[in-house]
Design a protein around this motif. Structure first.
Motif, short mmCIF file in Angstrom:
data_model
loop_
_atom_site.label_atom_id
_atom_site.label_comp_id
_atom_site.label_asym_id
_atom_site.label_seq_id
_atom_site.Cartn_x
_atom_site.Cartn_y
_atom_site.Cartn_z
N GLY A 176 -26.88 -34.44 -25.79
CA GLY A 176 -27.60 -35.51 -25.14
C GLY A 176 -26.75 -36.08 -24.01
N THR A 177 -27.40 -36.75 -23.10
CA THR A 177 -26.63 -37.34 -21.99
C THR A 177 -25.95 -38.62 -22.47
OG1 THR A 177 -28.60 -38.51 -21.27
CG2 THR A 177 -28.14 -36.40 -20.23
N HIS A 178 -24.84 -38.94 -21.81
CA HIS A 178 -24.06 -40.13 -22.15
C HIS A 178 -23.91 -40.97 -20.89
CE1 HIS A 178 -20.68 -42.65 -23.40
NE2 HIS A 178 -20.86 -42.22 -24.64
N ALA A 179 -24.03 -42.28 -21.06
CA ALA A 179 -24.03 -43.18 -19.89
C ALA A 179 -22.77 -43.02 -19.03
CB ALA A 179 -24.17 -44.63 -20.37
N LEU A 180 -21.68 -42.63 -19.64
CA LEU A 180 -20.42 -42.53 -18.89
C LEU A 180 -20.26 -41.20 -18.15
CD1 LEU A 180 -17.74 -43.99 -21.34
CD2 LEU A 180 -18.46 -44.96 -19.15
N ASP A 181 -21.10 -40.23 -18.44
CA ASP A 181 -20.84 -38.88 -17.94
C ASP A 181 -20.92 -38.84 -16.42
OD1 ASP A 181 -20.36 -36.07 -18.36
OD2 ASP A 181 -22.42 -35.77 -17.69
N PRO A 182 -19.86 -38.37 -15.75
CA PRO A 182 -19.87 -38.34 -14.28
C PRO A 182 -20.93 -37.40 -13.71
CG PRO A 182 -17.63 -37.93 -15.16
CD PRO A 182 -18.58 -37.92 -16.31
N HIS A 183 -21.29 -36.35 -14.43
CA HIS A 183 -22.24 -35.37 -13.91
C HIS A 183 -23.68 -35.77 -14.14
CE1 HIS A 183 -19.48 -31.79 -13.15
NE2 HIS A 183 -18.70 -32.77 -13.48
#
Lengths: 94, 94, 94, 94, 94, 94, 94, 94, 94, 94
Positions: B85-92
């Protein structure tokens, strides 16, 4: 040098909500610092769990440990790391 | 949608060298195709093992399975996947 | 940078004795080269098993993988590595 | 006789900070004593975990147990030991 | 110094019966030698398995490994050892 | 009939010291009774752990359970038992 | 004295059909003998597996091992046994 | 009565292609029969593996075993089943 | 339809003795009811553990769950069940 | 896109009964909402455990995580998910 970290959080369901909110806010701030510093290069949520995969780009095991143990949620984390070698096909290693 | 795949290869030590070389060459070609198509976005070697972590960006589980089962070394692979899942911190993910 | 490797060998009981002797001799030569180069800094036998613990001092995961996969017995080995961080008490890190 | 010990600490996140600091200080003192006595010959941190690998040089299992159970953090430790045999290639056994 | 060894045998069901009989006979002879030498002090069968527990009294890990690897069935054995410390209650340690 | 018991104790680090001392003293008394009665024939410490291996000689599973559950530390114990068969080589079965 | 045995069979898919049929027929005959002798008191199939649970009533571990190792399919079996104690509620122990 | 079955196939990479094709074709025919009979009510692929989850609606464990052992690929399958109870929220149980 | 249940109890060592006695008494009453009703057909103690194997004869998974969750000790139990198929050799299935 | 979730609940036996009843009531309401929305398409109880299997039909890992972490009992749940691919035989995919 990249390391893959699987991070599971084991936060007691009855932790004081204010304390939990404060720790989570501090965690987000620290996470953003690590992103801005280029140390935390990818992070994904593992659905259905209080868990993430993090991809770290660091000098070596010592910097990795310093970073992970600086996380505000570290006392509640169980972390397994894998040292990663480069692969000839990897688009980011070209 | 991203999936993390841990791929272990179990190639018999006594496989015919010419056959092994041919399969490995085909594997490299197929891997490059997947990189060029943007499906295989990262790949790392796990040191000391005939194993890699691959990060795939696909439409869903069906495309992922089609890709993995198209690999020339697939009959010798043991693969564990994790849906990410996506994470709020992920730079990409920004 | 140090890595601890637990190396289990799974050699078929019916391997041709001459071949086995040749591979083991080559393994000993390669091991001595790694010792002389300061890459293999400690090695211990795990009693009762065809297994060793090896302590490697290398530049990082890529050199470690290059070294381990250069071992003549590598096709029969199952290797688990642990990246090691320095500890303030360690006498060799002073 | 050498033993490899993998030591995991399971300290409650809510232990009183003063008590924790006192126990950790005592642990460092005891660790240094063991280093000075030549009993603890190597110690490494396992990154991302409250865990270490320790290499002990002792008379046998009884001295090993006496040493480990003398550690101030012993009540919070989970320890797995491996008895180590000498290996012909080992530089320190020559 | 005592060690407990759990020894599992994995003999192929289709091993040549004459060879198997010869190896088993040699195993019994070697076992009796170890009993007579006071090295193998107890041995028990684990019911329903091709497995035994053996209690060895040896100088240390090196002698233990020399003994176990001298067993005619060693190439087909999987052995897990536990180093044993003395206990104040033990009737044989008095 | 002999049984091998691996007994792990999980005593909370913060148990009241007086209570712990009393329970441990009672445990030693009960253990000595079992030794004197010929029920507990060997006992070894597992180094680095709050754990022992015990060898019991009893009439069967019921007596074994009665003995183990009579131990003062039983509420804090995790016990795995293995029923042992006799082996032709065993010096004590002759 | 009762023992519960979980018995998994690992028969190669390519075993000669005539041989397999002969071994299975012999297994059924031996099983019926054990039932008639009151040694095998219950047997259940584990659905979807080449596996059964068997409940044996024997004198002890030695008779149990003699029985299990007399099974024609024993060379292909992996067996885990549990020694069973009587329970006050058990209708068959009254 | 519903059962969930996780079915892993372990087909040797070097099985004769004609034989493999024939067995897979027979497997598809048998699977369709089970679907048509209302016995196999759902089936999903586990991506990256030669594995499926199957949901079976049968009279009980005996019919389940009869069905699973009738599959042409059964000799190469490892199957774990879970008996399922109804849940008040389930839309299909209403 | 029979099910085998392995039931482990995890009762805190410091539970109030009166409460524990009351719950255990209620458990025995409920167990006897299940025996009298023909639902609990066999029950064995696993020596050295707060654990039993129970053999239940019920209509299916729903009745099984209703029975197990009606046990006074259910909140402290960890239960693994196995659905059992009939076997041609079973004396009780004839 | 379907996901299979195995959900184990670990609710302390001594949770306040009113609180537990309130959380369970809220859980049932939320579950019904997910059923009505077509997100939770099947749910089964695992007999003898505080556990269920749930089959979810969602857009992807992010919606799945949002749904699971919205459950009132989520803080007490341990969830393992499996991404499911479609299978040619599946009656619901036709």
């Amino acid at each position: 040098m990249e390391f893959l970290a699987r991070i599971e959080q084991d936060i007691p369901p009855d932790m004081d909500p204010d304390r939990l909110a404060a720790v989570k806010a501090a965690e987000a701030v620290r996470g953003q610092e690590l992103v801005d510093a280029g140390k935390l290069v990818r992070i994904w949520r593992i659905p259905g769990r209080r868990a993430v995969y993090g991809l770290y780009d660091v000098d070596g095991p010592d910097e990795l440990h310093a970073i992970l143990s600086s996380l505000p949620l570290y006392p509640w984390m169980d972390i397994e790391i894998t040292a990663l070698g480069t692969h000839a096909l990897d688009p980011h290693s070209a």
